[in-house]
Design a protein around this motif. Structure first.
Motif, short mmCIF file in Angstrom:
data_model
loop_
_atom_site.label_atom_id
_atom_site.label_comp_id
_atom_site.label_asym_id
_atom_site.label_seq_id
_atom_site.Cartn_x
_atom_site.Cartn_y
_atom_site.Cartn_z
N ASP A 5 0.17 8.43 -2.78
CA ASP A 5 0.55 7.85 -4.06
C ASP A 5 2.06 7.72 -4.21
OD1 ASP A 5 -2.09 7.76 -4.70
OD2 ASP A 5 -2.09 9.56 -5.93
N THR A 9 4.78 0.46 -1.95
CA THR A 9 3.72 -0.52 -1.67
C THR A 9 4.35 -1.86 -1.34
OG1 THR A 9 3.56 -1.18 -3.98
CG2 THR A 9 2.14 0.64 -3.24
N ASP A 15 -8.06 6.65 5.91
CA ASP A 15 -8.67 7.94 5.56
C ASP A 15 -9.20 8.61 6.83
OD1 ASP A 15 -10.82 9.81 4.83
OD2 ASP A 15 -10.55 9.07 2.78
N HIS A 245 -7.40 1.18 3.48
CA HIS A 245 -7.10 0.52 2.21
C HIS A 245 -5.66 0.03 2.24
CE1 HIS A 245 -10.47 3.15 0.97
NE2 HIS A 245 -10.77 2.16 0.18
N LEU A 247 -2.66 -0.18 -0.18
CA LEU A 247 -2.16 0.22 -1.50
C LEU A 247 -1.20 -0.86 -1.98
CD1 LEU A 247 -1.36 4.00 -0.84
CD2 LEU A 247 -3.55 2.91 -1.43
N SER A 263 1.11 -7.69 -2.72
CA SER A 263 0.43 -7.75 -1.43
C SER A 263 0.01 -9.19 -1.17
CB SER A 263 -0.79 -6.83 -1.48
OG SER A 263 -1.39 -6.73 -0.24
N GLU A 283 -10.56 -0.74 -7.66
CA GLU A 283 -10.55 -0.35 -9.07
C GLU A 283 -11.02 -1.46 -10.00
OE1 GLU A 283 -8.11 -0.01 -6.94
OE2 GLU A 283 -7.62 2.12 -6.82
N ARG A 313 -1.11 0.85 -9.71
CA ARG A 313 -1.37 0.79 -8.28
C ARG A 313 -2.87 0.58 -8.06
NH1 ARG A 313 2.94 3.64 -5.10
NH2 ARG A 313 1.38 4.32 -3.58
N ARG A 315 -6.09 -0.17 -4.89
CA ARG A 315 -6.47 -0.11 -3.47
C ARG A 315 -7.28 -1.34 -3.13
NH1 ARG A 315 -9.92 4.84 -2.46
NH2 ARG A 315 -10.65 4.34 -4.55
#
Lengths: 352, 352
Positions: A5, A9, A15, A245, A247, A263, A283, A313, A315
């Motif tokens: 976090d 970005t 992960d 992901h 961010l 992005s 989200e 922010r 993902r």
């Protein structure tokens, strides 16, 4: 900097737990099937991850370019398949140098490529060749089993080459066509007295159908390690199995129905992979990334229940993860949001 | 290695003479118009080329990201406009450090961004801000002249910020909308007692129509230095004015109507820019690059008078040149096929 976090970005993160589960799940599947599994490094381009794939039980790796194979040979990998037609004096010289230090196999689908390889290799250190067969993906490959046998004969006739078998890059869910092509060609090769120890099948989207190609001796796949939106669509995995992901930050909300992310095509790439938009915002699943410029992702919120604000922010699960890896010099890994390691994407940008 | 014909493919190359003519032609146009010209470095990402643009007469440069501006500041550039909403503690700290050593300007289109900048900058070293206005490109920007004035007031109220003027990234051939937005906003600002010394217009495709935006004081453009297939379509230039080509090799001809190039999405990118195919093959204008995977470009030859053979080298004009630059660590330049220099693409891959 210990939490993702806190990262600036846009940035892709992976992960660790999801990735490890993806590696284990697919390796266990092929172990259960009794079939060799050879991961394609194009998805991650990171030697440390290929090492984890080998530790899990994979046999050898798959590269697409001579330069990629050089990076992985330098990192200690000694069984490399390059699934590409290699042409040109400099590439052939580098291929010969590589063949002197690792167990190397390449593919060919035409006589010009075979003749170039035949000139560059010698019986004291021969090169293994698989004949690439087209089974529906409409890319490379000989068109018929007869043409495969003809090319196998040409390879066998070259003192510096070893005909090792067949290879295909199929279309997703194209198992029946692969099995038909392989089995028919094997029969013809057998009748011609040519051994065909390797039959290399491939693809991530329908890899759990690999039992439908009983003639295959190995399977190649790349995307399964990270997974992506396309893999979810093809039924290979769930959203929660996507390890990568992007961010991103909302930088502008010019109208009620539009926001803009930091992005763009330099992060997500413009690879639609059959989708009409450029990735899934976790989200805000009703949001649609409708257009990209290099540093902007324009999001249509008109069908979106929630409204992000500037500074939020989010993902993003990319449509296609392999092409995202190629955009970044480093990849960040995390466990439940805590950064575990940052690795150079050592084979990024290699196209030769 | 002195000839581009000896380079391994795929590889982008830039023609020095065409590039120099492109720089001169556009700079002479803006000199004739009496308007400042500020090149966007996103197209080349190479300090040496920005230097050539300044030598020709450009005033300052345009970057899209803080990290890009850092690269160019390190290379000695001292008048930098970052046309991006900058958010987040670390980026703001880096922006402040940059503002301490170069003449820096950024943009904002919303109060959250302005408030973040206001907190990060101080009157002893204030930051210049342009208000970004949307004039039809449906990306960022305040929606009305009234909203522009409101944001200008907010900027003016911050001790560490200087309201410097207006900025837009228009749609191609959107000059009338830009002029309307700028002139109406200028009248409102004048009535409010707010000076507006800079009105920054932009875009390559219709830059020769810049006289249709008389209220503009400067123009920003990037693509014109290399040009590409999109710029030809938009009427900006001819095919011969495209300085960048991708050199590619035919690696497979699986069927009479299909060949495959060693140039895929890692080279050309998947950016269609409104085209239905992925670039123009100069030697075979009837050929269509119909699909890309990372290392393969599949070519439909069914409407093509000529039939390339395996091993043939071809030149491709990309749909969009800026995104190609971002894929490569180095760019090769040549004069009539003889290599003149190879430069690092120093700002490649910078997305922060």
């Amino acid at each position: 900097m210990t939490r993702i976090d806190d990262l600036m970005t846009p940035v892709p993160v992976v992960d660790e737990e999801v990735m490890a589960a993806n590696i284990a799940r697919v390796q266990e599947f092929f172990d259960g099937l009794g079939r060799n599994f050879r991961p394609h490094i194009k998805t991650h381009k990171i030697p440390e991850l290929a090492e984890a794939q080998l530790v899990a039980g994979a046999r050898g790796i798959n590269c697409q370019k001579v330069t990629e194979a050089e990076v992985f040979a330098d990192a200690g990998f000694d069984d490399i398949l390059i699934t590409y037609n290699i042409l040109g004096a400099e590439k052939l010289a580098r291929l010969a140098a590589l063949n002197a230090r690792v167990r190397l196999t390449v593919v060919a689908d035409n006589a010009t490529v075979v003749d170039g390889l035949a000139d560059a290799f010698h019986p004291d250190r021969p090169l293994r060749i698989l004949v690439e067969c087209e089974t529906g993906a409409r890319r490379n490959g000989v068109q018929t089993p007869e043409a495969a046998v003809e090319l196998a004969r040409r390879i066998t006739a070259a003192p510096g080459l070893i005909f090792e078998g067949l290879m295909t890059y199929p279309k997703p869910h194209g198992e029946a066509a692969v099995e038909a092509f392989f089995s028919e060609t094997m029969a013809l090769l057998d009748a011609a007295g040519l051994a065909c120890p390797v039959r290399s099948h491939a693809g991530s989207p329908s890899l759990f159908n690999a039992a439908d190609v009983p003639s295959a001796t190995e399977h190649r796949a790349g995307t399964y390690i990270y997974n992506d939106r396309k893999m979810v669509r093809e039924g290979h995995c769930r959203i929660e199995d996507c390890a990568m992901h992007i961010l991103a930050t909302v930088v502008s909300c010019p109208t009620p129905d539009r926001c803009v992310l930091d992005s763009g095509s330099k992060t997500l790439t413009s690879d639609l992979s059959g989708f009409a938009d450029h990735g899934l915002i976790v989200e805000h699943p009703g949001a649609r990334i409708v257009s990209l410029s290099e540093e902007h992702g324009v999001v249509d919120l008109s069908d979106c229940a929630s409204r992000p604000a500037v500074g939020d922010r989010v993902r993003i699960i990319p449509n296609h993860t392999c092409v995202v890896s190629n955009m970044f010099d480093r990849m960040v890994f995390h466990r439940q949001g805590t950064i575990t390691r940052t690795l150079p994407v050592r084979a990024r940008g290699l196209v030769w």
